[in-house]
Design an enzyme around this catalytic site. Structure first.
Site, PDB file in Angstrom:
ATOM      1  N   GLN A 133       0.835  -1.193   0.000  1.00 34.68           N
ATOM      2  CA  GLN A 133       0.000   0.000   0.000  1.00 34.68           C
ATOM      3  C   GLN A 133       0.879   1.255   0.000  1.00 34.68           C
ATOM      4  OE1 GLN A 133      -2.059  -0.938   3.786  1.00 34.68           O
ATOM      5  NE2 GLN A 133      -1.614   1.158   4.411  1.00 34.68           N
ATOM      6  N   GLY A 159       9.156  22.127  14.063  1.00 36.70           N
ATOM      7  CA  GLY A 159      10.059  22.787  14.994  1.00 36.70           C
ATOM      8  C   GLY A 159      10.125  22.063  16.317  1.00 36.70           C
ATOM      9  N   THR A 162      13.803  20.968  20.241  1.00 39.64           N
ATOM     10  CA  THR A 162      15.072  20.519  19.671  1.00 39.64           C
ATOM     11  C   THR A 162      15.269  20.971  18.236  1.00 39.64           C
ATOM     12  OG1 THR A 162      14.927  18.547  21.076  1.00 39.64           O
ATOM     13  CG2 THR A 162      16.519  18.492  19.294  1.00 39.64           C
ATOM     14  N   GLU A 202      11.042  28.029  18.816  1.00 40.61           N
ATOM     15  CA  GLU A 202      11.469  28.310  20.191  1.00 40.61           C
ATOM     16  C   GLU A 202      12.932  28.765  20.227  1.00 40.61           C
ATOM     17  OE1 GLU A 202      10.381  25.204  22.946  1.00 40.61           O
ATOM     18  OE2 GLU A 202       8.737  24.557  21.689  1.00 40.61           O
ATOM     19  N   TYR A 203      13.219  30.110  20.173  1.00 43.64           N
ATOM     20  CA  TYR A 203      12.283  31.221  20.097  1.00 43.64           C
ATOM     21  C   TYR A 203      12.813  32.265  19.141  1.00 43.64           C
ATOM     22  CZ  TYR A 203      10.249  29.102  24.193  1.00 43.64           C
ATOM     23  OH  TYR A 203       9.659  28.212  25.019  1.00 43.64           O
ATOM     24  N   THR A 268       1.660  27.810  28.075  1.00 49.18           N
ATOM     25  CA  THR A 268       1.516  28.216  29.467  1.00 49.18           C
ATOM     26  C   THR A 268       1.776  27.043  30.409  1.00 49.18           C
ATOM     27  OG1 THR A 268      -0.868  27.946  29.119  1.00 49.18           O
ATOM     28  CG2 THR A 268       0.001  30.177  29.045  1.00 49.18           C
ATOM     29  N   TYR A 269       2.946  26.483  30.294  1.00 48.59           N
ATOM     30  CA  TYR A 269       3.436  25.406  31.153  1.00 48.59           C
ATOM     31  C   TYR A 269       4.959  25.439  31.076  1.00 48.59           C
ATOM     32  CZ  TYR A 269       2.584  23.514  26.452  1.00 48.59           C
ATOM     33  OH  TYR A 269       2.501  23.337  25.093  1.00 48.59           O
TER      34      TYR A 269
END
Length: 423
Positions: A133, A159, A162, A202-203, A268-269
């Site tokens: 397939q 992204g 890492t 990041e970032y 938000t962690y």
């Protein structure tokens, strides 16, 4: 075969000194993965006409990240999204991660993504893959999941912690980058699987795993070209939640870039964790500030308030939830603010553990700033529970936010306790 995982805490320790010297910023964000796999030759795809984002209705989005490396040591597959009942409660899945290399979007893990053959008992629909397939792996399983849930949308996220180092080069020629992403996401083999792209840089113009110097406007320029390439398909982005004065939110024109996006996912962690080996202990995902918080501005409300103050519409902001905890060992104090001797033991990595494990191994003993913490023996953990998620959903509704997202699906219980609390 590579075993893939979330190496954030280890990598933070290596990068922290360089980043602090360069920008005085603490590392935040969503977890990444170890490099594996090479990009196949991208097949050309039609580029749609340019169009601005058309956001869906505010408040109702529930977005879960699914990691391609979960198919290895975690033994978590697309079928688990269905059997846990989570598929019925999701509006979107972000598939993590594709890589960014050579200024282009590239495959993250070809085996997990589209080569692995699934047996009948592993498959979403109970039908085994065949040797001949054209598409197997997670992509084919996601296709089957969408057939069962026609309203479910899937974005390919590129992204992560890492693999964000390649965005600086991509920003040097954003049009070429955007075309490469469109060609890959719309590859004819899996074009029907994906409904758009999610960018997890990041970032921009700040420190992550490396220090980026591409400039304040590079992020918006890149997203503008992605919007042109993807037309009315979804274009979203996971961003920093550093709400401190002079922090990562201030390093980029997020307000200007918002016009190119359907929504932002402020992470938000991971505000605090055992990369500070001796503590003080602090909840990694506080909703609000609290007396004794190690860093002001490191909480969900500070990030959301700051982004809204820039003029970003609240319906373009989602509230992030972690389906895991962060913890220390050698702790004698039950309340936050205690000293420690190092990171608590975790199943896959020291200092981090899934909610599905912690709810039994170290049940919550207290709450602070809208989240929970647990002190058991000499270990101290912080994580969200169904109760604290309910509090965060009240906040999300009060703020008029566009919805909720979480990292990541495999951290929930087998019957989807946390996603039920969101929904």
């Amino acid at each position: 075969m590579f075993k893939l995982h979330r190496p954030r805490a280890r990598l933070r320790a290596l990068a922290a000194a360089a980043c602090t010297a360069a920008l005085g910023a603490t590392l935040l964000g969503v977890a990444g993965m170890s490099p594996a796999g090479a990009a196949p030759a991208a097949q050309p795809a039609a580029t749609p006409a340019a169009a601005e984002a058309v956001p869906t209705a505010a408040g109702d989005k529930v977005i879960g990240y699914f990691t391609n490396w979960g198919t290895y040591d975690r033994n978590y597959h697309v079928k688990n999204i269905e059997t846990s009942g989570s598929a019925d409660k999701l509006t979107h899945i972000n598939y993590a991660f594709g890589n960014v290399t050579g200024g282009k979007c590239t495959i993250g893990d070809s085996y997990a993504d589209y080569e692995k053959a699934y047996t009948a008992d592993q498959s979403v629909d109970g039908v085994a893959d065949t040797w001949d397939q054209p598409l197997r792996g997670n992509f084919n399983q996601l296709r089957k999941l969408k057939k069962l849930h026609p309203d479910l949308k899937i974005l390919w996220s590129f992204g992560g912690w890492t693999w964000s180092g390649g965005f600086g080069q991509a920003a040097q020629n954003p049009a070429a980058f955007a075309k490469s992403c469109r060609d890959l996401v719309e590859d004819p083999r899996w074009a029907d699987v994906f409904d758009g792209i999610d960018i997890d840089w990041e970032y921009p113009n700040a420190c992550g795993l490396t220090c980026d110097t591409s400039g304040r406007d590079a992020y918006g320029n890149l997203l503008g070209e992605l919007r042109k390439s993807f037309g009315t398909d979804l274009v979203t982005s996971a961003i920093t939640a550093d709400g401190s004065d002079g922090g990562k939110i201030d390093a980029v024109d997020y307000a200007g870039a918002a016009k190119h996006l359907d929504w932002y996912l402020p992470m938000t962690y991971d505000f605090f964790g055992a990369w500070e080996a001796k503590g003080p202990t602090a909840p990694h995902s506080p909703l609000t500030s609290y007396p004794g918080v190690p860093t002001e501005g490191f909480n969900s409300d500070a990030a959301i308030s700051k982004l809204k103050s820039l003029g970003i519409p609240p319906e373009k902001l989602l509230l992030g939830i972690g389906f895991y905890g962060r913890g220390w060992t050698g702790v004698t104090q039950s309340e936050p603010g205690g000293s420690a001797t190092g990171a608590a033991a975790g199943t896959y990595e020291a200092g981090i553990e899934d909610y599905r494990v912690l709810k039994n191994s170290c049940p919550a003993t207290g709450k602070v700033a809208g989240t929970a913490y647990a002190h058991c023996g000499t270990d101290w953990w912080s994580y969200d529970t169904p109760e604290t998620i309910g509090t965060k959903m009240d906040y999300k509704n009060e703020q008029g936010l566009g919805g909720t997202f979480f990292w990541e699906l495999s951290g929930d219980t087998g019957n989807g306790e946390l996603i039920k609390a969101i929904r």
